[in-house]
Motif scaffolding. Structure first.
Motif, mmCIF file in Angstrom:
data_model
loop_
_atom_site.group_PDB
_atom_site.id
_atom_site.type_symbol
_atom_site.label_atom_id
_atom_site.label_comp_id
_atom_site.label_asym_id
_atom_site.label_seq_id
_atom_site.Cartn_x
_atom_site.Cartn_y
_atom_site.Cartn_z
ATOM 1 N N THR A 1 -16.328 3.735 5.181
ATOM 2 C CA THR A 1 -17.714 3.957 5.597
ATOM 3 C C THR A 1 -17.775 4.034 7.127
ATOM 4 O O THR A 1 -18.460 3.249 7.780
ATOM 5 N N THR A 2 -17.050 4.977 7.671
ATOM 6 C CA THR A 2 -17.073 5.236 9.105
ATOM 7 C C THR A 2 -16.694 6.692 9.324
ATOM 8 O O THR A 2 -15.850 7.239 8.603
ATOM 9 N N ASP A 3 -17.290 7.293 10.338
ATOM 10 C CA ASP A 3 -16.949 8.666 10.705
ATOM 11 C C ASP A 3 -15.755 8.724 11.638
ATOM 12 O O ASP A 3 -15.319 9.824 12.023
ATOM 13 N N ASN A 4 -15.200 7.562 12.001
ATOM 14 C CA ASN A 4 -14.102 7.522 12.964
ATOM 15 C C ASN A 4 -12.739 7.757 12.342
ATOM 16 O O ASN A 4 -11.750 7.864 13.059
ATOM 17 N N VAL A 5 -12.653 7.799 11.017
ATOM 18 C CA VAL A 5 -11.359 8.050 10.379
ATOM 19 C C VAL A 5 -11.011 9.537 10.474
ATOM 20 O O VAL A 5 -11.891 10.401 10.500
ATOM 21 N N GLU A 6 -9.705 9.803 10.496
ATOM 22 C CA GLU A 6 -9.227 11.180 10.539
ATOM 23 C C GLU A 6 -8.604 11.612 9.225
ATOM 24 O O GLU A 6 -8.676 12.801 8.864
ATOM 25 N N ARG A 7 -8.001 10.659 8.506
ATOM 26 C CA ARG A 7 -7.306 11.029 7.268
ATOM 27 C C ARG A 7 -7.877 10.335 6.036
ATOM 28 O O ARG A 7 -7.728 10.837 4.915
ATOM 29 N N ALA A 8 -8.504 9.190 6.185
ATOM 30 C CA ALA A 8 -9.152 8.529 5.049
ATOM 31 C C ALA A 8 -10.375 9.336 4.624
ATOM 32 O O ALA A 8 -10.961 10.085 5.409
ATOM 33 N N VAL B 1 0.843 -1.193 0.000
ATOM 34 C CA VAL B 1 0.000 0.000 0.000
ATOM 35 C C VAL B 1 0.881 1.248 0.000
ATOM 36 O O VAL B 1 1.470 1.624 1.025
ATOM 37 N N GLU B 2 0.959 1.885 -1.170
ATOM 38 C CA GLU B 2 1.710 3.128 -1.346
ATOM 39 C C GLU B 2 1.348 3.710 -2.706
ATOM 40 O O GLU B 2 0.644 3.074 -3.499
ATOM 41 N N ASN B 3 1.786 4.927 -2.956
ATOM 42 C CA ASN B 3 1.595 5.570 -4.263
ATOM 43 C C ASN B 3 0.148 5.529 -4.752
ATOM 44 O O ASN B 3 -0.129 5.235 -5.918
ATOM 45 N N GLY B 4 -0.779 5.818 -3.837
ATOM 46 C CA GLY B 4 -2.179 5.908 -4.228
ATOM 47 C C GLY B 4 -2.908 4.587 -4.357
ATOM 48 O O GLY B 4 -4.001 4.552 -4.943
ATOM 49 N N TYR B 5 -2.336 3.503 -3.816
ATOM 50 C CA TYR B 5 -3.021 2.209 -3.906
ATOM 51 C C TYR B 5 -4.386 2.329 -3.229
ATOM 52 O O TYR B 5 -4.500 2.756 -2.084
ATOM 53 N N PRO B 6 -5.471 1.937 -3.930
ATOM 54 C CA PRO B 6 -6.807 2.153 -3.381
ATOM 55 C C PRO B 6 -7.251 1.102 -2.364
ATOM 56 O O PRO B 6 -6.971 -0.092 -2.522
ATOM 57 N N ILE B 7 -7.961 1.582 -1.352
ATOM 58 C CA ILE B 7 -8.516 0.736 -0.301
ATOM 59 C C ILE B 7 -9.965 1.146 -0.082
ATOM 60 O O ILE B 7 -10.266 2.331 0.079
ATOM 61 N N LEU B 8 -10.859 0.182 -0.064
ATOM 62 C CA LEU B 8 -12.233 0.404 0.371
ATOM 63 C C LEU B 8 -12.372 -0.247 1.738
ATOM 64 O O LEU B 8 -12.248 -1.468 1.864
ATOM 65 N N ALA B 9 -12.582 0.570 2.768
ATOM 66 C CA ALA B 9 -12.680 0.076 4.147
ATOM 67 C C ALA B 9 -14.131 0.136 4.593
ATOM 68 O O ALA B 9 -14.705 1.232 4.696
ATOM 69 N N LEU B 10 -14.724 -1.017 4.851
ATOM 70 C CA LEU B 10 -16.141 -1.107 5.194
ATOM 71 C C LEU B 10 -16.304 -1.131 6.706
ATOM 72 O O LEU B 10 -16.190 -2.177 7.348
ATOM 73 N N GLY B 11 -16.548 0.040 7.265
ATOM 74 C CA GLY B 11 -16.729 0.156 8.705
ATOM 75 C C GLY B 11 -18.167 -0.101 9.101
ATOM 76 O O GLY B 11 -19.104 0.276 8.401
ATOM 77 N N VAL B 12 -18.343 -0.754 10.227
ATOM 78 C CA VAL B 12 -19.664 -1.074 10.770
ATOM 79 C C VAL B 12 -19.719 -0.500 12.184
ATOM 80 O O VAL B 12 -18.715 -0.472 12.892
ATOM 81 N N ARG B 13 -20.893 -0.057 12.614
ATOM 82 C CA ARG B 13 -21.037 0.501 13.951
ATOM 83 C C ARG B 13 -21.040 -0.626 14.972
ATOM 84 O O ARG B 13 -22.081 -1.015 15.514
ATOM 85 N N ASP B 14 -19.853 -1.183 15.232
ATOM 86 C CA ASP B 14 -19.733 -2.275 16.206
ATOM 87 C C ASP B 14 -18.394 -2.182 16.912
ATOM 88 O O ASP B 14 -17.670 -1.179 16.775
ATOM 89 N N ALA B 15 -18.033 -3.209 17.662
ATOM 90 C CA ALA B 15 -16.827 -3.177 18.480
ATOM 91 C C ALA B 15 -15.549 -3.094 17.661
ATOM 92 O O ALA B 15 -14.501 -2.699 18.188
ATOM 93 N N ALA B 16 -15.615 -3.444 16.382
ATOM 94 C CA ALA B 16 -14.419 -3.435 15.539
ATOM 95 C C ALA B 16 -14.233 -2.128 14.782
ATOM 96 O O ALA B 16 -13.214 -1.956 14.109
ATOM 97 N N GLU B 17 -15.174 -1.207 14.898
ATOM 98 C CA GLU B 17 -15.134 -0.007 14.060
ATOM 99 C C GLU B 17 -13.885 0.840 14.302
ATOM 100 O O GLU B 17 -13.238 1.292 13.350
ATOM 101 N N GLU B 18 -13.525 1.044 15.555
ATOM 102 C CA GLU B 18 -12.391 1.910 15.848
ATOM 103 C C GLU B 18 -11.092 1.319 15.307
ATOM 104 O O GLU B 18 -10.254 2.026 14.740
ATOM 105 N N GLY B 19 -10.911 0.009 15.472
ATOM 106 C CA GLY B 19 -9.699 -0.626 14.957
ATOM 107 C C GLY B 19 -9.614 -0.545 13.441
ATOM 108 O O GLY B 19 -8.539 -0.331 12.879
ATOM 109 N N LEU B 20 -10.751 -0.718 12.771
ATOM 110 C CA LEU B 20 -10.757 -0.603 11.312
ATOM 111 C C LEU B 20 -10.413 0.820 10.886
ATOM 112 O O LEU B 20 -9.656 1.029 9.938
#
Length: 340
Positions: free
Chosen positions: A283-290, A247-266
């Motif tokens: 798909t989470t409001d918990n990210v700061e830079r994504a 993961v570098e140079n703009g490699y794309p990631i789709l991160a599917l966040g769910v409102r559950d216990a794993a959301e913060e770690g994702l």
């Protein structure tokens, strides 16, 4: 205006297909749950999108029922002649056509051992329905696009109804009853920002956790199936054990966040991959830079995960057409695949 694809029409049918299942199928599912008794464990047999539905149910069973659920290898029975001991299991077989010989061989073996087998199918009178102890018509209606959409959603919904009835989980049952309205809103979520970075690299990761991983598996399949784009699905924990290296140079990631216990770690994993140079959409409001993608929150972790695939389906159908593909007829594929 261009004629809508079968895939687009079937995506728009998802809310009504869910309503049919809730109205017409739920009473039967409630009866089947009573007949299933108290299984020691669960097992599933399926392939393709149906197997992703089974993975979703595995997490639901293990998190909410405390019952282990194993994914059975169909070839163990059909090719190798093995006989897995399933006498104390509730065996769930998922097949839209109900006709794949390898899955049928597992169901036949399990039923002969005394296991309670439940066939989920969109084809009434199928061989799977005949071989199973009980059959559930997922009520999706005809699906003409090769790329499954409403059948995937209703397979998961039918399975969640069964597990909720077994566990007498009123909170989950209430959340499932509200799903059709959430599906309607999810169709309109705009994920088109994903298109440009994916076009630039031609490959991506889709990450999730728990039930969200099952959705990530389904999304990765659809990228390959409809758009001829390589995509791999990973747990947001597993991706850190090696795959994150590229993961570098703009490699794309789709991160599917769910409102559950794993959301913060994702969310933390998503932001870390931004720091490495990845182009990350979450798909989470918990990210700061994504970059945040619009999502439909449902108030329950399981339905929250399921509703995201509807937003994704709307995006991927559009994206396939933008790339010049017809998502109804993917290359080298047909609607019913029979494997031994």
């Amino acid at each position: 205006m261009a004629t809508p694809t079968h895939m687009r029409r079937e995506i728009e049918e998802i809310p009504d297909a869910a309503r049919r299942l809730l109205a017409d199928g739920h009473p039967l599912i409630r009866d089947i749950a009573k007949k299933a008794g108290a299984p020691v464990f669960l097992a599933s047999v399926a392939r393709g999108s149906s197997d992703h539905a089974a993975t979703f149910l595995k997490y639901a069973s293990e998190i909410y029922l405390g019952l282990a659920m194993a994914s059975l290898g169909p070839s163990v029975s059909s090719v190798y002649g093995g006989k897995v001991k399933l006498g104390q299991a509730l065996v769930i077989a998922i097949s839209q056509s109900g006709a794949s010989p390898d899955s049928l061989s597992v169901v036949e073996s399990a039923t002969e051992q005394g296991a309670f087998t439940v066939g989920f199918t969109n084809t009434s009178g199928s061989e799977l329905a005949k071989l199973s102890s009980a059959a559930i018509d997922i009520c999706a209606g005809p699906e003409r696009s090769v790329a499954a959409t409403k059948t995937f959603v209703n397979s998961v919904l039918a399975g969640l109804l069964l597990l909720a009835e077994i566990g007498a989980d009123k909170e989950l049952l209430d959340a499932l009853a509200a799903l059709p309205e959430h599906f309607e809103k999810a169709i309109d979520k705009d994920w088109r920002a994903l298109a440009k970075p994916i076009e630039q690299r031609g490959s991506l990761y889709v990450i999730g956790r728990g039930p969200g991983l099952a959705i990530a598996n389904e999304a990765a399949l659809k990228f390959k199936e409809t758009c001829q784009i390589h995509a791999e699905a990973y747990s947001s924990a597993e991706v850190m054990h090696g795959p994150v290296s590229i993961v570098e140079n703009g490699y794309p990631i789709l991160a599917l966040g769910v409102r559950d216990a794993a959301e913060e770690g994702l969310a933390q994993a998503a932001d870390r991959m931004v720091d490495q140079g990845g182009s990350v959409f979450a798909t989470t409001d918990n990210v700061e830079r994504a970059e945040k993608l619009a999502f439909q929150a449902t108030g329950h972790p399981l339905t929250d995960a399921l509703v995201q695939i509807v937003s994704f389906y709307a995006f991927i159908e559009w994206f396939a057409r933008q790339r010049g593909f017809n998502p109804d007829v993917p290359k080298h594929l047909k609607k019913v695949t029979q494997t031994v």
